[in-house]
Each structure stands twice: as C-alpha cells, then as structure tokens.
Design an enzyme around this catalytic site. Structure first.
Site, PDB file in Angstrom:
ATOM      1  N   ASP A   1       0.672  -1.432   0.011  1.00 36.41           N
ATOM      2  CA  ASP A   1      -0.149   0.037  -0.043  1.00 36.41           C
ATOM      3  C   ASP A   1       0.936   1.338  -0.248  1.00 36.41           C
ATOM      4  OD1 ASP A   1      -2.113   1.516   0.050  1.00 36.41           O
ATOM      5  OD2 ASP A   1      -3.119   0.905   1.861  1.00 36.41           O
TER       6      ASP A   1
HETATM    7  C1  NOJ Z   1      -3.998   4.049   0.361  1.00 39.95           C
HETATM    8  C2  NOJ Z   1      -4.997   3.117   0.672  1.00 39.95           C
HETATM    9  O1  NOJ Z   1      -4.946   2.179   1.875  1.00 39.95           O
HETATM   10  C3  NOJ Z   1      -5.855   1.899  -0.307  1.00 39.95           C
HETATM   11  O2  NOJ Z   1      -6.780   1.328  -0.035  1.00 39.95           O
HETATM   12  C4  NOJ Z   1      -5.370   2.502  -1.937  1.00 39.95           C
HETATM   13  O3  NOJ Z   1      -5.964   1.472  -2.895  1.00 39.95           O
HETATM   14  C5  NOJ Z   1      -4.416   3.181  -2.122  1.00 39.95           C
HETATM   15  N1  NOJ Z   1      -4.093   4.368  -1.170  1.00 39.95           N
HETATM   16  C6  NOJ Z   1      -4.368   3.869  -3.688  1.00 39.95           C
HETATM   17  O4  NOJ Z   1      -5.272   4.649  -3.523  1.00 39.95           O
END
Ligand code: NOJ
Length: 765
Positions: free
Chosen positions: A287
């Site tokens: 992430d």
């Molecule tokens: C952070 C988030 O935790 C995740 O769910 C998301 O897909 C990504 N950013 C990309 O936007």
C-alpha cells in the site's frame, strides 16, 4: 450494459508503432504459454528494467508528467495509478511503445471501489442488499466503465471484516461478518474479472488489505492489530481467501502490523500463507508508501533495510515510494537481495500483464485514438438505471411507527438537513471518477417522484457540524462541505418554519462522506450536535418525523430512534441515491435491505458484534445477577442487530424442518422454512441461516451466519427456503490450529435477522 464500440485486435494493432517482433501476440492465454513467454522476456531484461517493473507510481506533485515520461523512457516504471482518462492513459502507453527499449506495456490501476463514473452505494451499503446479483451488477458496470476509460486493474474489493465502527474505512468493506464479506468479495471479483481479465470490458481485481486491517486497535486508522490465530483464521482471513479462490489476480498488502509484524514485512503472511497454503500466483502490491513506513514501524533500521525486508517478505510491487528503484540495485550488488528474488517479483508483475492481455495488445482497453470519448463525463457514459436499482436494494428500514412510510406524493413535505441537497456527500468516499454534479441528491429525487403533485419545502436546517476544526478537516483537500454562514439558530428557525407548514418532515442527517473515509476515525459515533439540535427542534413541532440517515458506519442513534416516527438507513447511496431513496420513501420500492453490521447504543459497547463467544457468566435479562458479564449502566445488546431490516409488508417464518436429525461424517443435512408474505404489499426479504456449536473443544460463537437467500414474495404468497448444511459449515480452527468439524449437537437458527429466529438441532455424528 452498453457497448460503445468494439475494435478488432487487428485494427487497434495497426494504429500502433512497431513493436519488438517477438513480444506481442496473439499469445495463448494458458499458464504454460505465459510462463515460457515471461521467462524469455526476463532473460532479456537488465536489473534496472526488472526493478522498473516493480514500481507503481501516481502522477502528482512529486512525480509530475515530465518526470514520469522520463521514467517510462528508461524502463523505470511498471504501472501507473490515479490516471483515469483514455487520452492520458494512451499518452503514457504511447511513450512506452515509442521510447522504451523493451516496450513492456504499463498497466493502469485505480480505486474503483463502488463504481467508476456511475457511483453505486458504498460497499457497506452494497452489503446491506444481501443480493449477490446486485453485487455482480455493480462489478460488471464498474469494470465496464473502468475498462472503457483504459484501466486494467482496480484496488478492490476491500474485504476487511470490521467490528470497529470508529474506523472510517468500514464504509469500504462489507461489514462485520465473515461469511457475508466472503460472498460479496468473491462475487465482485468474478463480475469484475469476467471470463478473463484480458477481455475488453473486464479489469483485474486486487483484493485488500491483506490482512486484518479492519481490526485496528481503537478503530484508529493505521494502528496496530493483535489477535489470536484462531480469530484470524476463522473470522478475518476467509474473505481474502474467497476472493482469491474466485480468481483475483492481485492482493494489496495492509498498512498495519499484525501481532507485531507489519504486513509489508510479514513473510509468514505473504509467502507461507498466501503463496504456500493458498497457492496464490498473482501479484502482491504494497500500500501507499508502506515500504518506507517499515522504518517508522520499528522493524527496519534504514531505507536499504526496509527494501531488503519487503523483498524477503514477498512484496512484488511497491506503491508510491521510490525505495525499490533507489536501493534495490545496491542490495543486489552486495548480495543482500538475490537476483532470483528480483526475478520472482518482476515475474509476478509480468505474469499479470500477460493475464491482462497487454502482450497481445497494449491498447486493448483503449482502442484507436478516434474512439476516445469527446466528453469523458458525458451523460451517455453513465449507467443510471443499474445504479438506482442497486441503491434501492441497499436501503434499510429501521423503524416505521404506525406506517408513517410510505409517504403520499400529493403531500406537503418539509425536507430539511445538511445532507438533503448534497450532491457530493451522497456519492460517498472513494467515488472514483464520479462527478458530483451528475448525482441526484434527495431533494431532486423527491421532486422527481412527486412530479408536481405535492410540494417539497426545503431548508438546510444545520451545517454538518458547527465545529470549525471538523469543517476544516472535511475541507482539507477539496471544498467538500459547504458551510452556511447563518447562525445555527437562524438555520433551525428556517427549518422549523418549513416544518410547520408541512404534513410531514423528512430530515436527511448523518455524516459528510469525508467522515467515513481513510484516515477518518471517530472517537464518537453520534450524529453531530448541530444536527441533533435541528432534530430536537423538528420533533418539537409535533409533525411526523422521518429520519433519513446518510452515513458510512453504524451510528449511535438511540435518541433519534426515539424521536423518529420512521427511520431509513441509506448509507451513501451513489449517483442515483436521491431517486432511490425517494422510491423507498414513496413506496415505489418496498425496502428489503438488512444491516451488515450491528448498530451499537454507545461507543462504550464497542466491540459489539453478533457472532461473539459465550462467557462463563452470561447475563440473563430475566434474572439479573451482579456477577455476570454486563454493563451496570447500559444493556449489552445493540440498538439494531446484525441482519435486521423492516419492510412495508410483514413476513412470517415457519418452524424449521430438518431433513434428518443426524448428519453423517462429511455428509450434509437440509434445513428448511416456509416464509409467508403476511402483509398487503409485495416485497423482498432475506432469509438467514445461523449455526452454533454449543459444546466444542474451544468456545464457539453463539451464532454464525452460514447461508442466506434473498426472496421476493407477492402479498399472501409463501415460499419454502432450503439450506444445505455440509461439513464445511461446521469447521473451525481448534486450539492446535487444525481446521476441523467436531461431532456433537449443532443448533440451527433461521430468521429474517440474527435475533428473531426459528430454532432446530441436529447431531453431527
Ligand atoms: C491507500 C489506501 O490504503 C488503499 O486502499 C488505496 O488503494 C491506495 N491508497 C491507492 O489509492
């Protein structure tokens, strides 16, 4: 489903620059052909090119378009996220094809969580439909629109089971139950990926956030998770597993630590479980910035160490940090990371690109330039009928005193509340490429439905919150919440004046979408005080009061439940939300939604969930005893239980009929009930099967959902609903972490919510 155009492979290939001859297909879509192809490609790649494939970046202040172009030219990027128009995507893919040495196509990803251009209800609302066909509809339309925008992958579904309403991201998931989340997640994956992620209107899914992100301590986002292996395997892992079994090509790794190890550094989770036990062959993606964060987690001493750990743990692709490109070359040189480990990660990326069909046609989701939509936000690109259909199914009728609902269309109705006319909020968080001005707020929906027969008198009545700090928080990145400068009393006075002229008052209250989002944890779950004051003033008018809740989590609405004559839970219901809510308010649609989460009475009851374990000292309401498990200042149970939701008609459920009193080893039994629509309107409901193992080697939950069926019954009609119960429904992880079913009695509960059930029993031999 609309098909805007179809382009043959030959035509689209003819539009492109010449490729390296042996790279582009058509390639057979088999694992064997893929492996041979990817191995051959890897053998041609430099270390830097391999590392480039492992990088996922977003165009933004740190990486402007010019920098991205440069990176593309030098083979330093494998995929892009957050770029969402065909024109922009095409420009980047052109750069790969024209400038890079190997011309390995990029893939393009985005958070298509509940729609791309047409926004459906937030996933928590989708879960309230308990309707797998509706989920499939959302998946298909979302994939269609996303693929039509040139995207190849979505960061969805989010299947983080959560019993933590303080956590804002519960809005993105399917609620507190494992079984329901697993069913929803796998349906979404199948619908989005279709027969093949390579198809023109399919996209690959990336199930998230692996693992157990929904259990962050205190509901504070990004916080620690600590839980027993039994609970992890029994309650939290199955929805990820189900989504992977459904074929999800990707897994996004959670930001949290689990039992002390950040998921991004957890080789047990990512290698032993995911690849070993579950045989996952796709791609793992960290992430946002998670590799860097290993230092702050306190498991990596410096950037090199963080990269080494992430690589050893099985992170194939790094999202939005430059660490892999900066530090991997040195680590490979020093031998701290082996070339085989880099090859493995790059191989997984190339594999999914192959599965996406990008080596057959890098422009497969783009088509020829001439086909690009003139207007990306064109009305004709939306799927409004599908959005309205699903939104109606997501709405839960919580209370309907003396049949206050449905309303009459020729009435004079005062519609008040800060959410009554908000186009932005009704879309919810993670509303992808949805455009607020295309969404139907409740005011518009009611006017559409009344079609001039009656009158809607509108007043805002209150701001979402009068707290300046909260207003600023909500407006940090966009002007998401408009603040009326009049004093709270002036706003209330105007609303009360409208209420006094009306036959009935509808109050749209709850949360702004930004209150139920990533990084939007709350320590309290009340409707903000500004809106509470409005409700009190409306109640004082003596007019019938219908509360329409909009929110992304269970709220503590004990007081509102008392004030309301009728109350609807509408979540954030999407582009067609206003029309869908009006359909329910006026009885054009008979509500059928059921809660996918328990609604606590107060924050002090959290965690509160229906499938809890028994205690040695259960509290008995009929015979209270001080030394039993309870609060002395509050009741134990929720305000509204899991699975609950009313209808404009009534249903009765017959006693349970078992096909047999015994279930042979590894065999099955059937439990059935007859459900009758005993009221005057046609309507749908959800028949729910719960099981309980009352005596086992470890304590087992008092009840667990093991089946559900949504049925539609005409007034007076009956239907027999059958559930097959097999050994998998009885299995649990015992103290030695064996997944087994133990012989003994099993209690069967079938009902229209988790509390009022018809009960039976059988013996598992
Ligand atoms: C952070 C988030 O935790 C995740 O769910 C998301 O897909 C990504 N950013 C990309 O936007």
């Amino acid at each position: 489903m609309k098909w805007i155009y179809s382009v043959s492979l030959a035509v689209s290939l003819a539009m492109q620059p010449a490729f390296a001859d042996d790279l582009f297909g058509p390639h057979p879509m088999t694992e064997q052909a893929r492996d041979a192809f990817v191995n051959q490609l890897l053998s041609k790649m430099t270390l830097d090119e391999k590392i480039g494939q492992m990088r996922l970046i977003s165009v933004g202040p740190d990486t402007p378009k010019s920098a991205v172009r440069d990176m593309i030219q030098h083979g330093q990027v494998g995929a892009i996220f957050n770029t969402v128009t065909r024109q922009d995507i095409r420009a980047m893919q052109d750069q790969v094809m024209q400038l890079s040495r190997l011309k390995i196509p990029l893939f393009f990803a985005y958070d298509v969580v509940h729609g791309q251009r047409t926004i459906f209800p937030i996933p928590l609302g989708l879960a309230a439909s308990w309707d797998l066909d509706a989920i499939a509809e959302v998946g298909r339309v979302s994939a269609y629109e996303a693929a039509d925008d040139g995207l190849n992958m979505t960061w969805a579904p989010m299947v983080d089971v959560s019993r933590e309403p303080r956590w804002g991201r519960g809005s993105e998931g399917f609620g507190e139950d494992t079984f329901l989340s697993a069913q929803m997640g796998s349906s979404m994956v199948k619908a989005m990926q279709g027969k093949s992620a390579a198809d023109r209107f399919s996209i690959m899914t990336s199930v998230k956030h692996f693992a157990a992100y929904g259990a962050v301590e205190g509901g504070r986002d990004y916080n620690t998770v600590d839980m027993s292996p039994q609970r992890l395997f029994q309650d939290y892992l199955p929805p990820y597993k189900a989504s992977l079994d459904a074929g999800s090509g990707g897994v996004m790794v959670a930001l949290n630590s689990l039992n002390g190890t950040p998921a991004t550094a957890d080789s047990w989770l990512l290698k032993d479980i995911l690849r070993g036990d579950w045989k996952f062959k796709g791609i793992t993606i960290s992430d946002h910035g998670a590799i860097k964060e290993l230092i702050k987690h306190g498991v990596a001493s410096d950037p090199q160490d963080a990269v080494r750990i992430a690589m050893k743990s099985g992170i194939d692709m790094s999202m939005s940090d430059e660490y892999y490109s900066k530090y991997l070359p040195g680590l490979v040189k020093s031998g701290a990371v082996s070339m085989a480990e880099v090859d493995d990660a790059a191989r997984h990326v190339l594999n999914v690109k192959y599965d996406m069909g990008l080596f057959n046609d890098p422009y497969s989701h783009l088509g020829p330039k001439e086909s690009d939509p003139q207007d990306t936000n064109a009305e004709s690109r939306l799927h409004r009928a599908e959005a309205r259909d699903v939104a109606r199914k997501s709405i839960v009728l919580l209370k309907n005193w003396r049949e206050t609902l449905p309303l009459k269309k020729d009435a004079t109705i005062a519609l008040v509340g800060p959410l009554a006319d908000s186009q932005r909020d009704i879309m919810g968080s993670w509303s992808a490429a949805g455009v607020a001005k295309q969404s139907i707020p409740l005011l518009q929906g009611m006017r559409n439905a009344m079609a001039g027969k009656g009158t809607v008198l509108y007043a805002k009545g209150a701001n979402i919150s009068d707290n300046k700090g909260i207003q600023d928080f909500l407006n940090l990145y966009e002007q998401a919440v408009s603040v009326d400068k009049r004093s709270p009393q002036e706003l209330i006075d105007e609303a009360v004046a409208q209420a006094k002229k009306a036959d009935v008052v509808v109050a749209a209250v709850g949360e702004a979408q930004g209150m139920a989002h990533e990084a939007s944890s709350r320590s309290d779950l009340v409707i903000p005080p500004s809106q509470q004051k409005l409700l009190a003033a409306l109640k004082a008018t003596g007019k019938p009061l219908v509360i329409v809740l909009m929110n992304g989590r269970p709220l503590t609405v004990v007081n509102e439940d008392k004030q309301a004559d009728a109350m609807l839970e509408t979540w954030f219901s999407g582009t067609e939300g206003g029309n869908a809510i009006a359909d329910v308010l006026f009885g054009d649609y008979n509500p059928s939604g059921k809660l996918p989460v328990s609604f606590p009475r107060s924050v002090g009851q959290i965690p509160i969930y229906y499938n809890h374990l028994p205690t040695g000292r259960p509290y008995n309401f009929a015979k209270p005893n001080k030394y039993t498990s309870h609060y002395y200042d509050a009741v134990n149970g929720p305000l509204y239980p899991f699975g609950y939701g009313l209808s404009y008609t009534t249903f009765t459920v017959s006693p349970v009929k078992m096909s047999s009193r015994t279930m042979p080893r590894n065999g099955s039994v059937e439990a059935s009930v007859t459900v009758t629509n005993s009221g005057k309107r046609d309507g749908a409901t959800v028949v729910q099967l719960y099981l309980n193992d009352p005596v086992a080697s470890i304590s087992r939950p008092v009840q667990e959902l093991r089946g559900f069926q949504r049925i539609m019954l005409k007034a007076g009609e009956s239907q027999t609903v059958k559930f097959k119960i097999d050994v998998d429904a009885l299995k649990f992880w015992n103290q030695k972490m064996q997944h087994i079913a133990e012989p003994g009695k099993i209690n069967v509960m079938i009902g229209l919510d988790s509390v009022r059930t018809q009960d039976a029993q059988f013996d598992y031999l």
